[in-house]
Scaffold this active site. Structure first.
Site, short mmCIF file in Angstrom:
data_model
loop_
_atom_site.label_atom_id
_atom_site.label_comp_id
_atom_site.label_asym_id
_atom_site.label_seq_id
_atom_site.Cartn_x
_atom_site.Cartn_y
_atom_site.Cartn_z
N LYS A 111 -7.86 -7.02 -4.15
CA LYS A 111 -7.66 -8.31 -4.81
C LYS A 111 -8.97 -8.88 -5.38
CE LYS A 111 -3.25 -8.84 -3.33
NZ LYS A 111 -2.97 -7.88 -2.28
C1 LIG Z 1 -1.74 -7.17 -2.03
C2 LIG Z 1 -1.86 -5.88 -1.33
C3 LIG Z 1 -0.96 -4.82 -1.56
C4 LIG Z 1 0.22 -4.96 -2.50
O1 LIG Z 1 -0.16 -5.14 -3.84
P1 LIG Z 1 0.90 -5.71 -4.91
O2 LIG Z 1 0.13 -5.93 -6.14
O3 LIG Z 1 1.42 -6.99 -4.30
O4 LIG Z 1 1.99 -4.70 -5.04
C5 LIG Z 1 -1.19 -3.61 -0.93
N1 LIG Z 1 -2.22 -3.46 -0.07
C6 LIG Z 1 -3.08 -4.46 0.21
C7 LIG Z 1 -4.16 -4.23 1.19
C8 LIG Z 1 -2.94 -5.70 -0.42
O5 LIG Z 1 -3.80 -6.69 -0.15
#
Ligand SMILES: *Cc1c(COP(=O)(O)O)cnc(C)c1O
Length: 457
Positions: A111
């Site tokens: 993120k």
């Molecule tokens: C947010 C997240 C996901 C999922 O990603 P999306 O974009 O919501 O499909 C998978 N793994 C981790 C560690 C995350 O923080």
């Protein structure tokens, strides 16, 4: 570039509108009106660029009305200066599989890659438009920390993060709640992630409220996040593709990260399969394998960032599948809201041209962390383990890149269960365990949450 809403493609928006609004007023998601595919020579020109230069080339066409390319380049360079590896991401080997490590940013999950950039975008926007912005975001654990790190202390904005109380790991929570900056507000909602997401959506849809606080959002539906994330698909392809099409296996919750891969494919990157890997909250696996898009109750798992049953970004794919017909998309979305939607055969065939899916339960996830540790002497986080396990189950290990979405130290319990070992925070983040936490526990009640926000701005 012009943008439209998936629920009304008659009205045009600029990137600035799309970025600041997050969600369209009609409840739809913003998508480009049309996309120009890159040609082979365009791809050739990109292939030896550094991550940061590549990011400028990929992102610029989408945001040309917002800033110049030089401004974008310097902003990218600043945004990624605090990552622990020079080229932002890293690629490692796991036998035949390649692993794209996306967790080298300040809060240890992928993120950060989009969010650090978004923090700079807000700052840039606020230099011109001085009106104070309140950013409200729902998190399943990682988005919130990334948003807070990117936005804390920035002038003229507040950030409110709603996380599901007691449903995220302690490390995830601490990375959000230890901050002392006065523009950071943490709300622990007595509910699950889908509740948090619904609360934020209903605040957006309440025009009076959202105007009153000049509300903005950075959830994975924000288009800026999608374009920032498609960069690493290009980067990985140029590093390991050897001119062969690659498949990407993506641990998936809200369908944002994998949609960024789909965007890269639409831009002309030679991607073979996009593999949706889910935990037992498997609505997307059921949908893609058999057309069943009925929502079940969210279950807690050892991969909390994927404990989601409403995969918001899926609407963007549906819009494509429905031949960019926004009226039809709107219909489908209202059926989905009433939990009365099944994907028909011809639509499913279209989806299957680009996507396949697989699911791992909690036991399989722990087992995968253990097996990988025994075989390769590395520790992967449980979300990454879901990705690795899905690729293995499907027998797709050649020419396949698994996205490693988080650092294992964020999920110490799963690691402990798998290999009876504690996984420590990187030295630069050890202080996180010492600091005092600050958050407000509130019921899953829109009125009380709105009141709390109004009284804080
Ligand atoms: C947010 C997240 C996901 C999922 O990603 P999306 O974009 O919501 O499909 C998978 N793994 C981790 C560690 C995350 O923080």
């Amino acid at each position: 570039m012009n943008y439209i809403s998936t629920r009304n493609n008659q009205k045009n928006f600029t990137f600035r509108d799309v970025f600041i609004k997050g969600l369209a007023d009609d409840g739809g998601l913003f998508v480009p009106k049309s996309i120009n595919q890159l040609k082979k020579e365009d791809l050739d020109n990109l292939k030896s660029l550094s991550y940061k230069d590549l990011a400028a080339e990929i992102i610029y066409p989408f945001i040309g009305d917002f800033m110049s390319k030089d401004e974008l380049s310097s902003l990218i360079s600043n945004s990624y200066s605090n990552f622990r590896v020079n080229d932002v991401v890293k690629i490692s080997d796991l036998g035949n599989l390649k692993v794209l490590e996306l967790f080298h940013g300040p809060t240890l999950a992928f993120k950060d890659i989009a969010m650090q950039l978004i923090g700079s975008f807000y700052q840039y926007h606020l230099r011109r438009d001085q009106k104070k912005i309140n950013i409200i975001v729902a998190t399943s654990g990682d988005t919130g920390a990334a948003a807070i790190d990117a936005l804390k202390g920035k002038s003229n904005l507040n950030v409110f993060v709603l996380h599901p109380n007691n449903k995220i790991s302690p490390v995830q929570r601490k990375l959000m709640t230890i901050h002392e900056e006065s523009n950071v507000f943490n709300i622990a909602v007595e509910g699950n992630f889908d509740d948090c997401q619904n609360l934020v959506k209903s605040m957006f849809n309440d025009e009076k409220f959202s105007k009153a606080i000049n509300m903005s959002g950075v959830n994975s539906i924000n288009w800026a996040r999608i374009i920032a994330q498609s960069v690493y698909y290009f980067y990985a392809y140029f590093k390991v593709g050897n001119s062969q099409p690659l498949s990407f296996c993506v641990p998936t919750g809200n369908f944002g990260d994998i949609y960024a891969g789909y965007l890269a494919k639409k831009l002309g990157l030679p991607i073979d399969q996009l593999i949706v890997a889910t935990n037992k909250n498997d609505i997307l696996h059921r949908a893609i394998s058999g057309g069943d898009y009925t929502q079940k109750k969210v279950e807690e798992t050892n991969t909390p960032s994927m404990d989601i049953q409403i995969a918001s970004n899926f609407e963007r794919l549906l819009y494509d599948i429905k031949d960019c017909n926004s009226e039809v998309t709107k219909d489908v979305m209202s059926k989905i809201r009433n939990n009365a939607y099944k994907i028909d055969k011809s639509d499913l065939d279209k989806i299957k041209k680009n996507f396949i899916s697989e699911m791992l339960d909690e036991k399989e996830t722990v087992e995968m962390i253990k097996v990988i540790n025994e075989e390769y002497h590395i520790v992967i986080d449980p979300h990454t383990a879901v990705g690795v396990g899905a690729a293995k189950k499907l027998g797709l290990e050649k020419n396949c890149v698994v996205l490693s979405t988080a650092h294992p130290c964020k999920f110490p319990q799963a690691i402990e269960d798998a290999i009876s070992k504690a996984e420590n925070l990187p030295d630069s983040l050890k202080y996180v365990n010492e600091r005092k936490e600050k958050f407000e526990v509130l019921p899953n009640d829109i009125k009380q949450i709105k009141d709390y926000i109004i009284n804080s701005v």
